[in-house]
Structures are given as structure tokens and as C-alpha cells.
Scaffold this motif. Structure first.
Motif, PDB file in Angstrom:
ATOM      1  N   ALA A  41       0.820  -1.215   0.000  1.00 32.30           N
ATOM      2  CA  ALA A  41       0.000   0.000   0.000  1.00 32.30           C
ATOM      3  C   ALA A  41       0.858   1.271   0.000  1.00 32.30           C
ATOM      4  O   ALA A  41       0.423   2.306  -0.512  1.00 32.30           O
ATOM      5  N   LEU A  42       2.054   1.207   0.576  1.00 34.08           N
ATOM      6  CA  LEU A  42       2.876   2.410   0.679  1.00 34.08           C
ATOM      7  C   LEU A  42       3.238   3.018  -0.685  1.00 34.08           C
ATOM      8  O   LEU A  42       3.063   4.228  -0.880  1.00 34.08           O
ATOM      9  N   PRO A  43       3.743   2.222  -1.657  1.00 30.94           N
ATOM     10  CA  PRO A  43       4.033   2.832  -2.969  1.00 30.94           C
ATOM     11  C   PRO A  43       2.787   3.447  -3.601  1.00 30.94           C
ATOM     12  O   PRO A  43       2.866   4.502  -4.255  1.00 30.94           O
ATOM     13  N   TYR A  44       1.644   2.806  -3.424  1.00 28.50           N
ATOM     14  CA  TYR A  44       0.392   3.335  -3.949  1.00 28.50           C
ATOM     15  C   TYR A  44       0.071   4.669  -3.279  1.00 28.50           C
ATOM     16  O   TYR A  44      -0.287   5.656  -3.936  1.00 28.50           O
ATOM     17  N   GLY A  45       0.238   4.714  -1.949  1.00 24.76           N
ATOM     18  CA  GLY A  45       0.003   5.953  -1.218  1.00 24.76           C
ATOM     19  C   GLY A  45       0.958   7.056  -1.635  1.00 24.76           C
ATOM     20  O   GLY A  45       0.560   8.217  -1.763  1.00 24.76           O
ATOM     21  N   TRP A  46       2.214   6.707  -1.878  1.00 28.22           N
ATOM     22  CA  TRP A  46       3.183   7.717  -2.312  1.00 28.22           C
ATOM     23  C   TRP A  46       2.828   8.248  -3.700  1.00 28.22           C
ATOM     24  O   TRP A  46       3.016   9.428  -3.986  1.00 28.22           O
ATOM     25  N   GLY A  47       2.311   7.369  -4.561  1.00 23.51           N
ATOM     26  CA  GLY A  47       1.857   7.828  -5.871  1.00 23.51           C
ATOM     27  C   GLY A  47       0.687   8.790  -5.740  1.00 23.51           C
ATOM     28  O   GLY A  47       0.613   9.814  -6.439  1.00 23.51           O
ATOM     29  N   LEU A  48      -0.238   8.469  -4.823  1.00 22.29           N
ATOM     30  CA  LEU A  48      -1.359   9.361  -4.560  1.00 22.29           C
ATOM     31  C   LEU A  48      -0.866  10.715  -4.056  1.00 22.29           C
ATOM     32  O   LEU A  48      -1.374  11.772  -4.455  1.00 22.29           O
ATOM     33  N   ALA A  49       0.143  10.695  -3.178  1.00 22.01           N
ATOM     34  CA  ALA A  49       0.688  11.935  -2.624  1.00 22.01           C
ATOM     35  C   ALA A  49       1.333  12.789  -3.706  1.00 22.01           C
ATOM     36  O   ALA A  49       1.107  14.004  -3.775  1.00 22.01           O
ATOM     37  N   VAL A  50       2.122  12.160  -4.555  1.00 23.29           N
ATOM     38  CA  VAL A  50       2.773  12.911  -5.633  1.00 23.29           C
ATOM     39  C   VAL A  50       1.729  13.467  -6.599  1.00 23.29           C
ATOM     40  O   VAL A  50       1.806  14.622  -7.033  1.00 23.29           O
ATOM     41  N   GLY A  51       0.723  12.639  -6.938  1.00 23.75           N
ATOM     42  CA  GLY A  51      -0.336  13.104  -7.832  1.00 23.75           C
ATOM     43  C   GLY A  51      -1.072  14.303  -7.269  1.00 23.75           C
ATOM     44  O   GLY A  51      -1.331  15.289  -7.976  1.00 23.75           O
ATOM     45  N   ALA A  52      -1.387  14.262  -5.974  1.00 21.53           N
ATOM     46  CA  ALA A  52      -2.080  15.391  -5.340  1.00 21.53           C
ATOM     47  C   ALA A  52      -1.190  16.624  -5.320  1.00 21.53           C
ATOM     48  O   ALA A  52      -1.646  17.741  -5.601  1.00 21.53           O
ATOM     49  N   SER A  53       0.088  16.432  -4.999  1.00 20.88           N
ATOM     50  CA  SER A  53       0.994  17.582  -4.899  1.00 20.88           C
ATOM     51  C   SER A  53       1.246  18.228  -6.261  1.00 20.88           C
ATOM     52  O   SER A  53       1.530  19.430  -6.341  1.00 20.88           O
ATOM     53  N   LEU A  54       1.136  17.437  -7.322  1.00 21.59           N
ATOM     54  CA  LEU A  54       1.348  18.017  -8.660  1.00 21.59           C
ATOM     55  C   LEU A  54       0.294  19.068  -8.982  1.00 21.59           C
ATOM     56  O   LEU A  54       0.574  20.021  -9.721  1.00 21.59           O
ATOM     57  N   TRP A  55      -0.922  18.931  -8.426  1.00 27.53           N
ATOM     58  CA  TRP A  55      -1.937  19.972  -8.637  1.00 27.53           C
ATOM     59  C   TRP A  55      -1.496  21.284  -8.000  1.00 27.53           C
ATOM     60  O   TRP A  55      -1.807  22.365  -8.507  1.00 27.53           O
TER      61      TRP A  55
END
Length: 203
Positions: A41-55
Motif C-alpha cells: 500500500a505504501l508505494p500506492y500511497g506515495w503515488g497518490l501523494a505525488v499526484g495530489a501535490s502536482l496539482w
């Protein structure tokens, strides 16, 4: 630099409150942690974090100006993003009765890139970040200011999704999930599907 520590503190507090409201990313990483455990779940969560921060980065670079000047671009992104969320929800709903996946088995869409794409499918955070940036920080930001603001947003997002994935993968919560997997997956699918439909239909 013109950004102050007090402004950054207000930014962090505002962002933390906004992140706590359940959206597709929160639902998806929780379900992933229940089903696959912390390591997956951690890599998935980190992808979510990066995606959100890109906005946040896009807002700093003026994407919301494009949305105001050419409104159909925002509408198009909302429709495409909503359709993607509905597709994710349909897959989750359809596979609710499936047995738990092997944690060693790779699942399409559940890794870093899948998480990033999921949070990039909703353009509304760009408007949120734009409004927050305009209300907290001065209009004239240097490149260094923008870098500090983006790094702050990324740190908050990473911290939140790391904590969430770790918490939801605790043995007690995972055992509860195992006992009610079908209904938890169906509810998660329904919530993500509703969020996708609201993204498409709401103006």
C-alpha cells in the motif's frame, strides 16, 4: 524569498484539514492497505501523494489561469477524470467477491503510477490550491518561493498517505476487513463511483 514561516504554517494547517476529508485517494489507499498490507500500500500511497501535490505545482505554474481563460479545458478534465474514477469503481465493485490477492502478486493500477494517476484524475484540487495560494501568499512569488511551497505540499501529502497506509494495514483492521471484504469493497466502490459521477455532473 518573500514567503514567511507563519504563512507556511497556515498553508500546512489548511492543507491538513482539506486532506482529511475523504476523497477517492483516501478510500483507495485504505482499501489497498486492508487487502494488500503495508508494503504494497505504501508505494500506492506515495503515488497518490505525488499526484495530489502536482496539482499544487500546476497551480503555482498558472494552470488555473488557463481554466479561467479557456473554461472548456476544466470541463474536459473533469469529465475524463470522473470517467476514470467510475471505471476504477466498476472494477472494485466487480471484483468484490474475489478472494484476497496474493501480496506478492502485482496488480495493475495498485502501484506508484496507479496512485498518481488516480489523484491526477480529479482536477478540482488545482482550484483548491489556487484559492489557498492566493489567500495565504503574496501575488509575486519567486522561483525559490514556489519551490518551497511545492516541497511543503509534497511533504504534507507524503506524510498523510504514509500514515494512512500504515494505520489501515494494522493487523486488527486487516482482520476486520477479511471478515467483511465483500461489503467493504462494495461500499468503497460505491463511494468512488459517486465521487466520479459528481465530478462529471457538478458545475
Amino acid at each position: 524569498m518573500v514567503v514567511t514561516l507563519a504563512q507556511l504554517a497556515v498553508f500546512v494547517g489548511t492543507l491538513a484539514v482539506a486532506i482529511l476529508s475523504p476523497g477517492p485517494g483516501v478510500i483507495a489507499v485504505s482499501q489497498s492497505a486492508f487487502a494488500m498490507g503495508r508494503a504494497r500500500a505504501l508505494p500506492y500511497g506515495w503515488g497518490l501523494a505525488v499526484g495530489a501535490s502536482l496539482w499544487c505545482l500546476f497551480a503555482l505554474l498558472g494552470l488555473t489561469v488557463l481554466f479561467r481563460v479557456v473554461p472548456w479545458t476544466f470541463v474536459a478534465l473533469k469529465v475524463l477524470g470522473g470517467a476514470y474514477l467510475v471505471w476504477i469503481a466498476w472494477k472494485m465493485w466487480r471484483h468484490a467477491a474475489d478472494p484476497l490477492p496474493d501480496p506478492a502478486e502485482k496488480r495493475y493500477g495498485a502501484g506508484f503510477w496507479g496512485g498518481m494517476i488516480l489523484n491526477l484524475s480529479n482536477p478540482k484540487p488545482a482550484l483548491f490550491y489556487s484559492a489557498v495560494l492566493l489567500s495565504i501568499f503574496p501575488a509575486a512569488l519567486t522561483a525559490a518561493d514556489k519551490a518551497v511551497i511545492y516541497a511543503t505540499a509534497l511533504t504534507v501529502e507524503l506524510g498523510f498517505y504514509t500514515a494512512l497506509a500504515t494505520l489501515m494495514a494494522l493487523p486488527l483492521l486487516r482482520r476486520r476487513y477479511y471478515a467483511a471484504k465483500f461489503w467493504i469493497d462494495r461500499v468503497a466502490a460505491g463511494l468512488i463511483g459517486l465521487l466520479g459521477l459528481s465530478l462529471i455532473l457538478r458545475h
